[in-house]
Design an enzyme around this catalytic site. Structure first.
Site, PDB file in Angstrom:
ATOM      1  N   PRO A 164      -4.279   8.276 -26.977  1.00  0.00           N
ATOM      2  CA  PRO A 164      -5.242   7.564 -26.941  1.00  0.00           C
ATOM      3  C   PRO A 164      -5.661   6.246 -27.842  1.00  0.00           C
ATOM      4  CG  PRO A 164      -5.855   9.657 -27.814  1.00  0.00           C
ATOM      5  CD  PRO A 164      -4.380   9.638 -27.236  1.00  0.00           C
ATOM      6  N   CYS A 165      -4.609   5.235 -27.907  1.00  0.00           N
ATOM      7  CA  CYS A 165      -4.633   4.188 -28.784  1.00  0.00           C
ATOM      8  C   CYS A 165      -6.062   3.270 -28.705  1.00  0.00           C
ATOM      9  CB  CYS A 165      -3.622   3.238 -28.978  1.00  0.00           C
ATOM     10  SG  CYS A 165      -3.258   2.679 -27.290  1.00  0.00           S
TER      11      CYS A 165
END
Length: 192
Positions: A150-151
């Site tokens: 989850p950047c």
């Protein structure tokens, strides 16, 4: 002068860095809220996820033949992504093999610890991994498996959303953050 990445180049580069000459299976998921997404998996892990231009869907349908193990990983990834977009999944449980330097893999691993519906600044992430914010931003931009790693949960300081390298840029990042915040139980309206 701004340059654009040719359709599919990012995922092809991620796949070739990860697999070399190994066989890879790919799959197109055409009906997501963010447009078409292509997945790539090897026999033992998810390798890449990338958005493709809707105009390139026909070309993307020509997927590599996936062996049974890669097909199993692609099936599970597709099922989990559908649950994520439906607000029914807040943590992915998939084998991952992102191609990258030791530093980037450390940043991506740290991103997996950011809870669903929450964010962390580039600076905070940098302190956690013993680096600087700019290097963390570079690792975010090089993430070959966005959403799952989850950047989008890594944001700038001072109420800045920061950047996002996937198709749609910060609009896509905002969509993902809004999706998660809208589905976080403590942020749901309470019925009396």
């Amino acid at each position: 002068m701004m340059t654009s990445t040719p359709p599919g180049a990012r995922i092809r580069n991620a796949i070739s860095r990860t697999t070399g000459t190994r066989a890879v299976g790919t799959r197109l998921i055409a009906d997501t809220p963010l447009g078409p997404i292509r997945l790539a998996a090897g026999d033992d892990a998810l390798l890449a996820l990338d958005w493709i231009d809707p105009a390139d869907v026909a070309e993307a349908m020509l997927a590599a033949e996936a062996g049974p193990q890669a097909a199993r990983i692609l099936d599970e990834t597709e099922a989990q992504l559908r649950r994520y977009f439906a607000g029914e999944l807040d943590r992915f449980d998939l084998p991952l093999a992102p191609a990258g330097t030791e530093f980037r893999r450390a940043v991506w691993t740290a991103m997996l610890d950011i809870p669903y519906g929450e964010t962390e600044t580039y600076g905070d992430m940098a302190r956690r991994v013993g680096s600087v914010a700019r290097a963390v931003g570079g690792a975010c931009g090089a993430n070959p498996i966005p959403i799952v790693i989850p950047c989008h949960r890594v944001v700038g300081g001072g109420h800045s959303i920061g950047g996002f390298s996937a198709r749609g840029g910060v609009d896509t990042k905002r969509f993902l953050l809004h999706l998660e915040r809208a589905r976080t139980p403590e942020r749901q309206p309470r019925l009396l």
